[in-house]
Design an enzyme around this catalytic site. Structure first.
Site, mmCIF file in Angstrom:
data_model
loop_
_atom_site.group_PDB
_atom_site.id
_atom_site.type_symbol
_atom_site.label_atom_id
_atom_site.label_comp_id
_atom_site.label_asym_id
_atom_site.label_seq_id
_atom_site.Cartn_x
_atom_site.Cartn_y
_atom_site.Cartn_z
ATOM 1 N N SER A 7 0.846 -1.193 0.000
ATOM 2 C CA SER A 7 0.000 0.000 0.000
ATOM 3 C C SER A 7 0.878 1.237 0.000
ATOM 4 O O SER A 7 1.653 1.469 0.926
ATOM 5 C CB SER A 7 -0.904 0.009 1.232
ATOM 6 O OG SER A 7 -1.422 1.313 1.430
ATOM 7 N N MET A 36 -9.431 7.722 -0.056
ATOM 8 C CA MET A 36 -10.288 8.057 1.103
ATOM 9 C C MET A 36 -10.916 9.427 0.886
ATOM 10 O O MET A 36 -10.235 10.355 0.441
ATOM 11 C CB MET A 36 -9.434 8.099 2.369
ATOM 12 C CG MET A 36 -8.659 6.818 2.621
ATOM 13 S SD MET A 36 -7.651 6.984 4.097
ATOM 14 C CE MET A 36 -6.817 5.387 4.090
#
Ligand code: DX5
Ligand code: ZN
Length: 215
Positions: A7, A36
């Protein structure tokens, strides 16, 4: 052999090119990109332009994890900037089947993520449609959190559901994965491990990826 998807959320954003090079040169299988929106999760990460730049140098598939409300509004845009897989959250989709069809109709692999408090049973009806199930092992929104051990039971149960269906759905686990717990997560039935801090906060990220791969 399980897959490893680093990630980029934990990478040094001033040296994103170097982080991409690490993933390209390592044993890693996919780039894991965390989006996000500050609404579905209490944090904002990065958007399309960063995904586009990462995709322009990535030599491996870009696996996009959408932690956003109304993902259908942005799925075509993420396809345009290079997403190969898109995972949406069960908790963020009012018409989950429609969301999954939208992703697949654009030629991408489709995934559904579930938060730690969401039972795997809720996926029963949609499971035959899915390429990936992402079992969150932390509450989504931040890197560097502690692995929630209840995840093991969920992964075991999900692996059995997939086996009973005769499907080849990936079981991906994301959050708090370390070199120490990786092999137990794979033993429980995961075949894709996402790792942020374990990779990019390590003194030697390529070695850390190798250790996760050999777990
Ligand atoms: C969290 C993200 C993760 C995060 C994992 O919401 O979905 O992908 O980057 O970070 P670590 O591996 O540090 O827990
Ligand atoms: Zn993620």
């Amino acid at each position: 052999m399980h897959l490893v998807a680093p990630s980029l959320l934990a990478a040094d954003f001033l040296h994103l090119g170097a982080a991409c090079q690490i993933v390209n040169e390592s044993d890693a299988d996919w780039f894991h990109l965390d989006i996000m929106d500050g609404r579905f999760v209490p944090n904002i990460s990065y958007g399309m332009s960063i995904v586009e730049q990462i995709h322009s140098v990535a030599k491996k598939p870009c696996d996009v994890h959408l932690m956003i409300e109304e993902p259908e509004r942005y799925v075509p845009e993420f396809k345009k900037v290079g997403a190969d897989h898109i995972t949406v959250h069960w908790e963020a989709c009012r018409h989950l089947h429609r969301n999954v069809q939208q992703i697949k109709s654009l030629g991408m692999k489709a995934g559904v993520a579930i938060n730690p408090a969401t039972p795997v049973d809720f996926l029963q009806a949609i499971l035959p449609e899915l390429d990936i199930v992402l079992v969150m092992s932390v509450n989504p929104g931040f890197g560097g959190q502690t692995f929630i051990s209840h995840t093991f039971q969920k992964v075991r149960k999900l692996r059995k559901m997939i086996h009973d269906l005769g499907a080849h759905t990936h079981v991906m686990v994301d959050g708090g994965i370390s070199v120490d717990n990786a092999s137990a997560i794979v033993a429980a039935g995961a075949d894709v491990l996402v790792a942020g801090s374990t990779v990019f906060h390590a003194p030697d990220p390529i070695r850390a990826i190798g250790q996760l791969k050999n777990a």
